[in-house]
Design an enzyme around this catalytic site. Structure first.
Site, short mmCIF file in Angstrom:
data_model
loop_
_atom_site.label_atom_id
_atom_site.label_comp_id
_atom_site.label_asym_id
_atom_site.label_seq_id
_atom_site.Cartn_x
_atom_site.Cartn_y
_atom_site.Cartn_z
CD GLU A 32 43.13 24.50 80.06
OE1 GLU A 32 43.17 24.72 81.27
OE2 GLU A 32 43.17 23.60 79.18
CG HIS A 43 40.51 28.23 78.69
ND1 HIS A 43 39.71 26.87 78.06
CD2 HIS A 43 40.92 27.91 79.55
CE1 HIS A 43 40.78 26.15 78.64
NE2 HIS A 43 41.02 27.00 79.75
CE LYS A 85 38.77 30.99 75.62
NZ LYS A 85 37.58 30.61 73.94
CG PHE A 114 37.47 24.35 66.14
CD1 PHE A 114 38.48 25.33 66.68
CD2 PHE A 114 36.76 23.96 66.25
CE1 PHE A 114 38.47 24.12 67.68
CE2 PHE A 114 36.96 22.76 67.23
CZ PHE A 114 37.87 23.19 67.91
CB THR A 141 31.39 25.36 73.60
OG1 THR A 141 31.87 24.61 75.01
CG2 THR A 141 31.96 26.02 72.87
CG ASN A 174 33.98 30.99 73.53
OD1 ASN A 174 34.94 31.51 73.93
ND2 ASN A 174 33.57 29.78 73.70
CE1 TYR A 192 41.13 26.49 73.73
CE2 TYR A 192 42.63 28.60 73.19
CZ TYR A 192 41.08 27.70 73.91
OH TYR A 192 40.55 28.77 74.48
NE ARG A 248 32.54 29.87 76.39
CZ ARG A 248 33.18 28.85 77.18
NH1 ARG A 248 32.35 27.48 77.40
NH2 ARG A 248 34.29 28.90 76.55
NE ARG A 289 33.99 23.81 81.74
CZ ARG A 289 34.94 23.50 79.45
NH1 ARG A 289 35.56 23.82 79.61
NH2 ARG A 289 33.94 22.63 78.65
P1 RTP Z 1 38.19 26.92 76.22
O1 RTP Z 1 38.67 25.89 76.71
O2 RTP Z 1 38.07 27.72 75.76
O3 RTP Z 1 37.28 26.69 77.86
O4 RTP Z 1 36.22 26.12 75.49
P2 RTP Z 1 35.05 24.91 75.10
O5 RTP Z 1 36.51 24.35 76.37
O6 RTP Z 1 34.13 25.56 75.79
O7 RTP Z 1 35.02 24.53 74.49
P3 RTP Z 1 36.69 23.82 73.45
O8 RTP Z 1 36.49 22.18 72.74
O9 RTP Z 1 37.60 23.38 74.45
O10 RTP Z 1 36.88 24.63 72.40
C1 RTP Z 1 38.00 25.60 72.18
C2 RTP Z 1 37.31 26.22 72.06
O11 RTP Z 1 37.24 26.50 69.96
C3 RTP Z 1 36.46 26.95 69.90
N1 RTP Z 1 35.81 26.34 68.86
N2 RTP Z 1 34.91 26.99 67.86
N3 RTP Z 1 33.52 25.87 65.50
C4 RTP Z 1 33.44 25.26 66.55
O12 RTP Z 1 32.63 23.94 65.74
C5 RTP Z 1 34.35 25.14 68.21
N4 RTP Z 1 34.65 24.40 68.72
C6 RTP Z 1 34.98 24.61 69.65
C7 RTP Z 1 36.10 27.89 71.23
O13 RTP Z 1 35.90 29.15 71.01
C8 RTP Z 1 36.08 27.07 72.02
O14 RTP Z 1 36.04 27.98 72.78
MG MG Z 2 38.43 23.65 76.02
#
Ligand code: RTP
Ligand code: MG
Length: 141
Positions: free
Chosen positions: A128, A117, A11, A59, A93, A114, A51, A104, A87
């Site tokens: 994706e 991805h 990122k 968010f 996250t 963070n 996304y 991370r 992962r």
């Molecule tokens: P990613 O998709 O980027 O790999 O991250 P992830 O699976 O660990 O988390 P995901 O739930 O898919 O969320 C995508 C991105 O959104 C942001 N986020 N912010 N403020 C919040 O509560 C919140 N929750 C998620 C994070 O930047 C996350 O990487």
């Molecule tokens: Mg995700």
């Protein structure tokens, strides 16, 4: 375990920190191979489409704003159990909750910025990878 492919994005925060090489080294040391890679500066449409599952979340605007704030490196990683392995290497996250030694924990500063991805399932990985790469841009070794 089967050989899988997963989509990884370094990122904008990690690119800005000059951490591309260190992050890719972690994938390679864990036995994952880079079989496709490119650097891109996402626009709102491309980041928002990527996304789309989070479109209704509070968010979403911040997420798209962050992902378009600078260039990213998008890669396809291949290896045994690549989706779960990536992962695991990434960590939680929220970097405050990420286990010590994960990407991370070591490179991310906040839940928004963070560092990386990674696809979260086989179905996400398939969607994706196709979102960023044509079949002729993937180079199995
Ligand atoms: P990613 O998709 O980027 O790999 O991250 P992830 O699976 O660990 O988390 P995901 O739930 O898919 O969320 C995508 C991105 O959104 C942001 N986020 N912010 N403020 C919040 O509560 C919140 N929750 C998620 C994070 O930047 C996350 O990487
Ligand atoms: Mg995700």
């Amino acid at each position: 375990m089967a050989t899988e492919r997963t989509l990884s994005i370094i990122k904008p925060d990690a690119v800005a920190k000059n951490a591309i090489g260190e992050i890719i080294a972690r994938f390679e040391k864990a036995g994952l191979q880079v079989v496709a890679a490119k650097m891109l500066h996402l626009d709102e449409g491309k980041a928002g489409g990527f996304y789309a599952e989070h479109k209704e979340r509070p968010f979403f605007g911040d997420l798209v704003g962050f992902m378009t704030s600078g260039p990213v490196v998008v890669q396809v990683l291949e290896g045994e159990g690549a989706i779960a392995k990536n992962r695991e290497l990434m960590g939680a996250t929220n970097p405050k909750e990420a286990a010590a030694g994960t990407i991370r924990a070591d490179f991310a500063q906040s839940i928004d910025a963070n560092a990386v991805h990674g696809s979260d399932s086989a179905a996400s990985a398939e969607r994706e990878i196709a979102y960023f790469f044509g079949a002729d841009e993937i180079c199995p070794r």
